[in-house]
Motif scaffolding. Sequence first.
Motif, PDB file in Angstrom:
ATOM      1  N   ALA A 151       4.117   3.289   3.973  1.00  0.00           N
ATOM      2  CA  ALA A 151       2.827   2.823   3.463  1.00  0.00           C
ATOM      3  C   ALA A 151       3.030   1.781   2.372  1.00  0.00           C
ATOM      4  N   THR A 152       2.144   0.791   2.329  1.00  0.00           N
ATOM      5  CA  THR A 152       2.159  -0.129   1.200  1.00  0.00           C
ATOM      6  C   THR A 152       1.526   0.618   0.025  1.00  0.00           C
ATOM      7  N   PRO A 153       1.938   0.314  -1.218  1.00  0.00           N
ATOM      8  CA  PRO A 153       1.448   1.062  -2.388  1.00  0.00           C
ATOM      9  C   PRO A 153      -0.075   1.120  -2.492  1.00  0.00           C
ATOM     10  N   ASP A 154      -0.755   0.033  -2.095  1.00  0.00           N
ATOM     11  CA  ASP A 154      -2.218   0.003  -2.197  1.00  0.00           C
ATOM     12  C   ASP A 154      -2.905   0.941  -1.205  1.00  0.00           C
ATOM     13  N   MET A 155      -2.134   1.473  -0.239  1.00  0.00           N
ATOM     14  CA  MET A 155      -2.700   2.386   0.772  1.00  0.00           C
ATOM     15  C   MET A 155      -2.551   3.853   0.381  1.00  0.00           C
ATOM     16  N   MET A 156      -1.815   4.127  -0.688  1.00  0.00           N
ATOM     17  CA  MET A 156      -1.497   5.522  -1.002  1.00  0.00           C
ATOM     18  C   MET A 156      -2.724   6.354  -1.410  1.00  0.00           C
ATOM     19  N   PRO A 162       4.809   9.471   3.035  1.00  0.00           N
ATOM     20  CA  PRO A 162       5.538   8.341   2.435  1.00  0.00           C
ATOM     21  C   PRO A 162       5.864   8.639   0.974  1.00  0.00           C
ATOM     22  N   ASN A 163       7.047   8.196   0.536  1.00  0.00           N
ATOM     23  CA  ASN A 163       7.489   8.505  -0.820  1.00  0.00           C
ATOM     24  C   ASN A 163       8.325   7.352  -1.369  1.00  0.00           C
ATOM     25  N   PRO A 164       8.044   6.911  -2.597  1.00  0.00           N
ATOM     26  CA  PRO A 164       8.825   5.803  -3.172  1.00  0.00           C
ATOM     27  C   PRO A 164      10.323   6.104  -3.249  1.00  0.00           C
TER      28      PRO A 164
END
Length: 232
Positions: free
Chosen positions: A117-122, A139-141
């Motif tokens: 996922a892109t960060p803005d989708m989290m 998803p996880n950074p």
Amino acid sequence: MPKQGKKLADAVKQVDNNVLYEPVDALELVKKVAPAKFDETVEAVVRLGVDPRHADQQVRGAVVLPHGTGKTRKVLVFAKGDKAKEAEEAGADFVGAEDVVERIQKEGWLEFDVAVATPDMMGLVGRLGKILGPRGLMPNPKTGTVTFDVTRAVQEVKAGKIEYRVDKAGIIHAPIGKVSFSVEKLSDNLRTLVEQLIRVKPAAAKGTYIKGIYVSSTMGPGIKVNSQKVTA
């Protein structure tokens, strides 16, 4: 399935539990004694000297195995606009946003192995925490699956990226290939995994860090590896 039980029993007899096998010998033995008719996955089990109850002794991340795992993994990317297009061009199997979230929530659709996922989708993806979390699909950074560099994320998964996470007993379980792989490829993948675990050793971990390494096939017995020789 008495026949399978006999095969496993025969395999167990060929493994000496009192021996610390050289990595190459252990992997040759895994291939030799694998009892199933299908191409079994070869797994590494690494016992770490950490206490996972403490946040500063958690070991979690991802690593790209040089020879992959032998399994083609389907990748879902949560993204919009240019990033969605980028994900498709990178080879993502599924790309979407609200539509995919709704499909997972209403239909229980989970036909993918890894989610990026892109960060803005989290904020949106967070709604799926109770569904994806327990299955290890969130998803996880820390594992590189929350990123704006979706091209790299997709390509790494396709190239053989695996995620690892220490369990409550301080053990890492990770696939390192298939029984059909050569010993050299399995050995390369095992070394890459162990070197990565050493790189991410928590500063709070005391004493012996790599306490033991076992390798086995899906249906086969565990074989002790001389851990000092894996990265030698």
